[in-house]
Motif scaffolding. Structure first.
Motif, short mmCIF file in Angstrom:
data_model
loop_
_atom_site.label_atom_id
_atom_site.label_comp_id
_atom_site.label_asym_id
_atom_site.label_seq_id
_atom_site.Cartn_x
_atom_site.Cartn_y
_atom_site.Cartn_z
N SER A 17 0.83 -1.20 0.00
CA SER A 17 0.00 0.00 0.00
C SER A 17 0.86 1.25 0.00
O SER A 17 0.58 2.22 -0.72
CB SER A 17 -0.92 0.01 1.23
OG SER A 17 -1.89 -1.01 1.14
N ILE A 18 1.92 1.23 0.79
CA ILE A 18 2.82 2.39 0.87
C ILE A 18 3.52 2.61 -0.47
O ILE A 18 3.57 3.75 -0.98
CB ILE A 18 3.86 2.18 1.99
CG1 ILE A 18 3.17 2.16 3.35
CG2 ILE A 18 4.93 3.27 1.94
CD1 ILE A 18 4.04 1.60 4.47
N ALA B 111 1.05 3.84 -3.18
CA ALA B 111 0.59 5.20 -2.90
C ALA B 111 1.68 6.22 -3.24
O ALA B 111 1.39 7.27 -3.84
CB ALA B 111 0.18 5.32 -1.43
N LYS B 112 2.91 5.94 -2.87
CA LYS B 112 4.00 6.87 -3.17
C LYS B 112 4.25 6.96 -4.67
O LYS B 112 4.59 8.04 -5.19
CB LYS B 112 5.27 6.43 -2.44
CG LYS B 112 5.20 6.67 -0.93
CD LYS B 112 6.51 6.32 -0.24
CE LYS B 112 6.46 6.68 1.24
NZ LYS B 112 7.74 6.35 1.92
N MET B 113 4.10 5.86 -5.37
CA MET B 113 4.27 5.88 -6.83
C MET B 113 3.27 6.82 -7.48
O MET B 113 3.62 7.64 -8.32
CB MET B 113 4.12 4.46 -7.39
CG MET B 113 4.22 4.39 -8.89
SD MET B 113 3.97 2.68 -9.49
CE MET B 113 4.16 2.94 -11.27
N VAL B 114 1.99 6.70 -7.09
CA VAL B 114 0.95 7.54 -7.67
C VAL B 114 1.08 8.98 -7.18
O VAL B 114 0.83 9.93 -7.94
CB VAL B 114 -0.44 6.96 -7.34
CG1 VAL B 114 -1.55 7.90 -7.81
CG2 VAL B 114 -0.60 5.60 -8.01
N THR C 268 -2.27 10.08 2.82
CA THR C 268 -2.94 9.49 3.97
C THR C 268 -2.70 7.99 4.03
O THR C 268 -2.41 7.42 5.09
CB THR C 268 -4.46 9.76 3.89
OG1 THR C 268 -4.68 11.18 3.92
CG2 THR C 268 -5.19 9.11 5.07
N ILE C 269 -2.83 7.32 2.88
CA ILE C 269 -2.63 5.88 2.83
C ILE C 269 -1.20 5.52 3.23
O ILE C 269 -0.97 4.61 4.04
CB ILE C 269 -2.96 5.34 1.44
CG1 ILE C 269 -4.48 5.38 1.21
CG2 ILE C 269 -2.44 3.92 1.24
CD1 ILE C 269 -4.91 5.03 -0.20
N VAL D 27 -10.55 -2.29 -4.48
CA VAL D 27 -10.43 -3.75 -4.43
C VAL D 27 -9.48 -4.18 -3.31
O VAL D 27 -9.82 -5.04 -2.48
CB VAL D 27 -9.93 -4.29 -5.78
CG1 VAL D 27 -9.63 -5.79 -5.68
CG2 VAL D 27 -10.97 -4.05 -6.87
N ALA D 28 -8.30 -3.59 -3.26
CA ALA D 28 -7.28 -4.02 -2.29
C ALA D 28 -7.73 -3.77 -0.86
O ALA D 28 -7.54 -4.61 0.02
CB ALA D 28 -5.96 -3.30 -2.57
N HIS D 29 -8.34 -2.61 -0.60
CA HIS D 29 -8.77 -2.31 0.77
C HIS D 29 -10.00 -3.11 1.17
O HIS D 29 -10.19 -3.41 2.35
CB HIS D 29 -9.00 -0.81 0.93
CG HIS D 29 -7.75 -0.04 1.21
ND1 HIS D 29 -6.83 0.24 0.22
CD2 HIS D 29 -7.25 0.49 2.35
CE1 HIS D 29 -5.82 0.92 0.75
NE2 HIS D 29 -6.05 1.08 2.05
N THR D 30 -10.85 -3.44 0.20
CA THR D 30 -11.98 -4.32 0.52
C THR D 30 -11.47 -5.68 0.97
O THR D 30 -11.95 -6.26 1.97
CB THR D 30 -12.91 -4.49 -0.70
OG1 THR D 30 -13.49 -3.22 -1.03
CG2 THR D 30 -14.03 -5.49 -0.40
#
Length: 222
Positions: A63-64, A67-70, A85-86, A165-168
C-alpha cells in the motif's frame, strides 16, 4: 458505467492470487523475514500468528509503495492527499506491528503456543509460504507496471479502482482476524480496521465523483 471501472476486475484477479492463497504468507523482507522468525524460534516454519504478522506487514508495504508511486505522478490534489494518507497510515500500522512483536507478552504468547494438548503448534508449510510470497510479489509488480502505463485521469481512476479492491480484501481479512484469529492480534486488527475503512470510504467517494463528472461531460456534449 465508466471504462475505468473495468480496471478493478483485472486487479481483483491479481490481488486475489496474492492474498487469497492464504492469509498467512506475505512479508516485508520477502523470504528473509520468514526464515529469521523461524530461526529465532528454532523451527523451520512460522506459527500462524507470526505468519499473519508477516502477511500484514507486506500488505502495508505494498500500500505504501503504490501510494508513493501515484503521489509522484498524479496532478489531482484530492488523489495526492489520499496517497499521502494511505502511505502515512500504513507506515503507522507497520510500526504498531513492530511494537507488538517486540513486546514481551508477544514472546510469551508464542512460547505458550508451542505446546497445545501435547502437540506441536500449527505452522505454515514452507512450500505454501514460497508460492504465496511469489504470488504477492508478482501482484505488486503487475500493478506497478499497469500504473506506469497511465497518466492524468486514467492514472487517478486506475489507482482508485485498485484501492477499492485491495482495501476491501484487506478489510475482510482484518475482520476475520478480529473475529476468529489469535487473541494477540485482535487489538491491532481493530486499529487497522478503522484506518482501512476510512481509506476505502474515501476511495469510493472520489471514484463516484470522478464517474459523475465524466457522465456530466458526456451529457453536455450530446
Amino acid at each position: 458505467m465508466s471504462k475505468y471501472f473495468i480496471i478493478p476486475a483485472a486487479i481483483t484477479l491479481i490481488t486475489f492470487a496474492g492474498s487469497s492463497i492464504t492469509l498467512a504468507q506475505e512479508e516485508t523482507g520477502n523470504r528473509y523475514e520468514a526464515r529469521r522468525v523461524a530461526s529465532e524460534n528454532g523451527q523451520q516454519n512460522p506459527t500462524v500468528p507470526q505468519a499473519l504478522v508477516m502477511k500484514l506487514r507486506k500488505a502495508n508495504d505494498a500500500s505504501i509503495e503504490l501510494a508513493k508511486m501515484v503521489q509522484d505522478k498524479t496532478d489531482h490534489a484530492d488523489i495526492r492527499q489520499l496517497t499521502q494518507t494511505i502511505a502515512r497510515d500504513h507506515q503507522i500500522l507497520n510500526r504498531e506491528l513492530e511494537k507488538l512483536t517486540s513486546d514481551a507478552r508477544w514472546a510469551d504468547d508464542q512460547g505458550k503456543s508451542r505446546v497445545v494438548a501435547g502437540q506441536s503448534p500449527q505452522r505454515v508449510p514452507e512450500e505454501l509460504c514460497k508460492i504465496a510470497d511469489q504470488a504477492c510479489s508478482n501482484a505488486l509488480k503487475m500493478t506497478k507496471e499497469m500504473f506506469a502505463q497511465y497518466s492524468g485521469q486514467d492514472l487517478d481512476m486506475a489507482f482508485l479502482g485498485h484501492q477499492i479492491v485491495a482495501h476491501t480484501m484487506l478489510l475482510s481479512e482484518l475482520q476475520a482476524i478480529r473475529d476468529v484469529g489469535p487473541g494477540s492480534l485482535q487489538p491491532f486488527s481493530e486499529q487497522a480496521i478503522d484506518k482501512v475503512q476510512k481509506h476505502l470510504k474515501r476511495a469510493r467517494q472520489l471514484a463516484k465523483r470522478f464517474e459523475d463528472e465524466q457522465d456530466q461531460g458526456k451529457d453536455s456534449q450530446s
